[in-house]
Design a protein around this motif. Structure first.
Motif, short mmCIF file in Angstrom:
data_model
loop_
_atom_site.label_atom_id
_atom_site.label_comp_id
_atom_site.label_asym_id
_atom_site.label_seq_id
_atom_site.Cartn_x
_atom_site.Cartn_y
_atom_site.Cartn_z
N ARG A 113 -26.27 14.58 63.85
CA ARG A 113 -26.85 15.47 63.95
C ARG A 113 -27.42 16.72 63.03
N PHE A 114 -27.31 16.92 61.93
CA PHE A 114 -27.38 17.35 60.75
C PHE A 114 -29.37 17.89 61.09
N SER A 115 -29.67 16.59 61.03
CA SER A 115 -31.27 16.72 60.58
C SER A 115 -31.42 17.36 62.52
N ALA B 137 -33.55 24.05 64.35
CA ALA B 137 -32.90 26.03 64.16
C ALA B 137 -33.74 26.46 63.09
N TYR B 138 -34.21 25.56 61.75
CA TYR B 138 -34.61 25.86 60.39
C TYR B 138 -35.74 27.59 61.33
N THR B 139 -36.98 26.87 62.49
CA THR B 139 -37.47 28.12 61.57
C THR B 139 -36.73 29.78 62.00
N ASP B 140 -36.25 29.18 63.45
CA ASP B 140 -35.31 30.67 63.86
C ASP B 140 -35.08 31.58 63.08
N VAL B 141 -34.24 30.11 62.25
CA VAL B 141 -32.97 30.72 61.31
C VAL B 141 -33.68 31.76 59.58
N LEU B 142 -34.58 31.38 59.46
CA LEU B 142 -35.40 31.67 58.33
C LEU B 142 -36.53 33.10 58.99
N ARG B 143 -37.15 33.29 59.95
CA ARG B 143 -37.96 34.18 60.95
C ARG B 143 -36.68 35.35 60.46
N PHE B 144 -34.94 35.56 61.20
CA PHE B 144 -34.64 36.29 60.88
C PHE B 144 -33.30 36.89 60.03
N ILE B 145 -33.87 35.50 58.80
CA ILE B 145 -33.76 36.61 57.41
C ILE B 145 -34.42 37.50 56.70
#
Length: 183
Positions: free
Chosen positions: A13-15, A21-29
């Motif tokens: 689930r975590f993977s 979501a990693y790319t979206d969260v990275l762009r968000f930050i």
């Protein structure tokens, strides 16, 4: 279910969450903190996600909003810890529409929008960015800010009015503002 199966399910689930979501969260930050600290903040958010995996909503978009909220809290903690006051750094010029009659007009519109954006309060910038750049629903954006969806919609309405006032005060006409004012 055995302990090893539970661990495997958690890992899977975590993977999947990380992958989606990693790319979206990275762009968000990155839009808020710039590239210098963004990866560290995002990794901290995913560390929190791993520790609190059972609390994360099952639906992808809701989980994404949860991660945005967690990353945003990490960013705010980072800024307080380093005694910096960060403003939302958004690259507006890249998002300007291309319906201007001339290159000169498009340039003036971009300058007007960038100037108007900089004159907005950071809270208004954040509310608008969640709607425009992150494409979150009012419920999800409210979750990121820790407020109700109704409170978010009110803040969004006020932020749009503020942006409209700032654009109207610009020295050049900015017809592109209408595209930012509608939902």
């Amino acid at each position: 279910m055995s302990t090893s199966e539970i661990k495997q399910n958690r890992k899977a689930r975590f993977s999947r969450l990380y992958e989606l979501a990693y790319t979206d969260v990275l762009r968000f930050i990155q839009r808020r903190a710039g590239p210098d600290h963004a990866e560290d903040i995002v990794h901290e958010a995913f560390l929190v996600a791993w520790r609190r995996l059972d609390e994360i909503p099952a639906k992808h978009n809701d989980a994404r909003a949860w991660l945005f909220a967690t990353a945003r809290n990490g960013l705010l903690n980072n800024q307080r810890g380093q005694a910096r006051q960060g403003a939302l750094a958004v690259r507006i010029a890249a998002r300007a529409p291309t319906f201007a009659d001339t290159e000169s007009e498009l340039t003036h519109q971009r300058i007007d929008l960038a100037s108007a954006w900089q004159r907005l309060r950071p809270d208004d910038q954040e509310v608008l960015a969640l709607a425009i750049w992150e494409d979150l629903t009012s419920s999800q954006a409210g979750q990121v800010l820790g407020i109700s969806s109704a409170a978010y919609r009110i803040r969004l309405h006020r932020a749009r009015k503020s942006l409209r006032r700032e654009l109207d005060a610009s020295p050049f006409p900015a017809p592109l503002a209408g595209s930012l004012m509608t939902e």
